[in-house]
Design an enzyme around this catalytic site. Structure first.
Site, mmCIF file in Angstrom:
data_model
loop_
_atom_site.group_PDB
_atom_site.id
_atom_site.type_symbol
_atom_site.label_atom_id
_atom_site.label_comp_id
_atom_site.label_asym_id
_atom_site.label_seq_id
_atom_site.Cartn_x
_atom_site.Cartn_y
_atom_site.Cartn_z
ATOM 1 N N HIS A 172 7.330 5.521 1.047
ATOM 2 C CA HIS A 172 8.017 4.374 0.427
ATOM 3 C C HIS A 172 8.794 4.829 -0.805
ATOM 4 O O HIS A 172 9.908 4.381 -1.053
ATOM 5 C CB HIS A 172 7.006 3.313 -0.017
ATOM 6 C CG HIS A 172 6.226 2.689 1.097
ATOM 7 N ND1 HIS A 172 4.892 2.911 1.287
ATOM 8 C CD2 HIS A 172 6.610 1.839 2.079
ATOM 9 C CE1 HIS A 172 4.469 2.213 2.320
ATOM 10 N NE2 HIS A 172 5.496 1.557 2.834
ATOM 11 N N GLN A 195 3.840 -9.478 13.328
ATOM 12 C CA GLN A 195 4.030 -8.206 14.034
ATOM 13 C C GLN A 195 2.694 -7.560 14.427
ATOM 14 O O GLN A 195 2.663 -6.458 14.941
ATOM 15 C CB GLN A 195 4.918 -7.249 13.233
ATOM 16 C CG GLN A 195 4.335 -6.731 11.933
ATOM 17 C CD GLN A 195 5.386 -5.994 11.105
ATOM 18 O OE1 GLN A 195 6.251 -6.605 10.482
ATOM 19 N NE2 GLN A 195 5.342 -4.670 11.101
ATOM 20 N N SER A 252 1.413 7.466 5.787
ATOM 21 C CA SER A 252 1.278 6.133 6.365
ATOM 22 C C SER A 252 0.227 5.374 5.578
ATOM 23 O O SER A 252 -0.767 5.979 5.141
ATOM 24 C CB SER A 252 0.831 6.254 7.832
ATOM 25 O OG SER A 252 0.312 5.022 8.296
ATOM 26 N N GLY A 255 12.178 3.938 7.114
ATOM 27 C CA GLY A 255 11.762 5.324 7.330
ATOM 28 C C GLY A 255 11.837 5.735 8.796
ATOM 29 O O GLY A 255 11.623 4.919 9.696
ATOM 30 N N TYR A 288 0.850 -1.194 0.000
ATOM 31 C CA TYR A 288 0.000 0.000 0.000
ATOM 32 C C TYR A 288 0.888 1.246 0.000
ATOM 33 O O TYR A 288 0.845 2.098 0.879
ATOM 34 C CB TYR A 288 -1.003 0.007 1.165
ATOM 35 C CG TYR A 288 -2.322 0.585 0.709
ATOM 36 C CD1 TYR A 288 -3.141 -0.114 -0.159
ATOM 37 C CD2 TYR A 288 -2.718 1.863 1.086
ATOM 38 C CE1 TYR A 288 -4.325 0.426 -0.636
ATOM 39 C CE2 TYR A 288 -3.894 2.414 0.611
ATOM 40 C CZ TYR A 288 -4.690 1.682 -0.243
ATOM 41 O OH TYR A 288 -5.859 2.218 -0.718
ATOM 42 N N GLU A 298 4.157 8.054 -0.713
ATOM 43 C CA GLU A 298 5.366 8.835 -1.022
ATOM 44 C C GLU A 298 6.535 8.513 -0.088
ATOM 45 O O GLU A 298 7.692 8.680 -0.448
ATOM 46 C CB GLU A 298 5.065 10.336 -0.983
ATOM 47 C CG GLU A 298 4.414 10.852 -2.256
ATOM 48 C CD GLU A 298 5.222 10.498 -3.515
ATOM 49 O OE1 GLU A 298 6.445 10.715 -3.528
ATOM 50 O OE2 GLU A 298 4.625 9.979 -4.477
HETATM 51 O O1 PAF Z 1 7.944 -0.778 8.424
HETATM 52 C C1 PAF Z 1 7.331 -1.734 7.879
HETATM 53 O O2 PAF Z 1 6.618 -1.569 6.881
HETATM 54 C C2 PAF Z 1 7.457 -3.131 8.468
HETATM 55 O O3 PAF Z 1 7.537 -3.088 9.843
HETATM 56 C C3 PAF Z 1 8.612 -3.925 7.868
HETATM 57 C C4 PAF Z 1 9.950 -3.298 8.198
HETATM 58 C C5 PAF Z 1 8.448 -4.048 6.358
HETATM 59 C C6 PAF Z 1 8.624 -5.354 8.454
HETATM 60 O O4 PAF Z 1 7.436 -6.026 8.186
#
Ligand code: PAF
Length: 290
Positions: A37, A61, A188, A150, A32, A35
């Site tokens: 990323h 996670q 985000s 980030g 998803y 900017e």
């Molecule tokens: O920051 C994220 O998007 C996630 O925590 C990561 C580093 C890709 C691990 O799943």
């Protein structure tokens, strides 16, 4: 751009690239793309011969009751964005290939993962064990020269740096600044959940951090944190935490001395959990973000 779906195929690709002695940059993502990323992808593109982006919503996670099942996903859109940002390879494994039956290993960083997002009243330390375990797996699968993350996830950045140093990973960890909407809201994937009203109110998060920074230079840390929290409350937002910590150790900041201070916040806005932070430089009190 090539999409790689299994760890075995990723290993073969890596062997091929090793034969060509190219440098490899990895941008780990849960998709998803926004900017934020994109800025990581651009840096990876500029600094490496080959760019791999991982696309994996990591189940370990998320704790029970969090947004794993509703986490925004749009692979087609992500692939198009990645391709236009110059990504060479997407590594998008399935959960069952990352965590096959019998999988029993956890990579855990102690201490740093027990505060802020890792405290029991927040996402809990299990969140970071999920992150560090999957990042270890991604680094092992892709074996990049550089991996990009980030600064919005400031605690994650600190934890990953610690892990990479402690475990002698040879990948260089690069942390890049938070990318913001024009009104300051940190980019985000979860911003997609916000209603127009909540989206408007969410701007109070960054404003509260700026308020904290500005009061700090006049009146010190306690007054600054109080002013920041008050700013959030006045927008009807109760923070899960709003704390000042030293960025390398995540120990509580005292507000004396010249060491940079990380002020980090997590808050739910209409049920959507958002995080943000600011780095205050006491010596100059000029903003540095990261
Ligand atoms: O920051 C994220 O998007 C996630 O925590 C990561 C580093 C890709 C691990 O799943």
């Amino acid at each position: 751009m090539e999409v790689i779906r299994t760890p075995a195929a990723m290993h073969s690709l890596r062997d091929e690239l090793r034969g060509q002695t190219v440098t490899v940059g990895l941008v780990p993502t849960m998709g998803y793309l926004h900017e934020g990323h994109n800025s990581l992808l651009k840096a990876a593109r500029a600094e490496n011969d080959a760019v791999v982006m991982s696309l994996f919503v990591n189940p370990t996670q998320f704790k029970a009751g969090e947004d794993l099942s509703t986490y925004p996903r749009d692979e087609e859109r992500d692939l198009a964005i990645a391709e236009s940002s110059g990504v060479d390879f997407i590594y998008a494994p399935l959960p069952d290939d990352v965590y096959p039956s019998g999988f029993a290993t956890k990579v855990e960083v102690e201490g740093l993962t027990e505060v802020l997002c890792g405290s029991e009243t927040s996402r809990g330390p299990g969140h970071f064990a999920g992150v560090t375990t999957v990042v270890t797996k991604l680094l092992n699968a892709v074996d990049p020269d550089v991996a990009y993350f980030g600064q919005k996830d400031a605690q994650q950045a600190t934890v990953i740096r610690r892990m990479a140093e402690d475990l002698e990973f040879r990948t260089r960890i690069v942390i890049l600044p938070t990318v913001r909407e024009r009104d300051g809201l940190a980019m985000s994937s979860r911003n997609a959940y916000l209603s127009p009203e909540a989206r408007e109110r969410a701007t109070a998060i960054w404003a509260s951090l700026l308020e904290t920074e500005s009061v700090f230079s006049e009146s010190g840390l306690d007054a600054a944190l109080e002013a920041g929290r008050r700013h959030l409350q006045s927008a009807g937002i109760t923070p899960e935490y709003f704390e000042a910590r030293y960025p390398g150790t995540l120990d509580p900041a005292e507000g004396t001395g010249t060491d940079p201070i990380l002020v980090a916040v997590a808050a739910k806005v209409d049920g959507t959990r958002l995080i943000d932070n600011i780095l205050i430089e006491p010596s100059s009190t000029s903003r540095r973000n990261p």
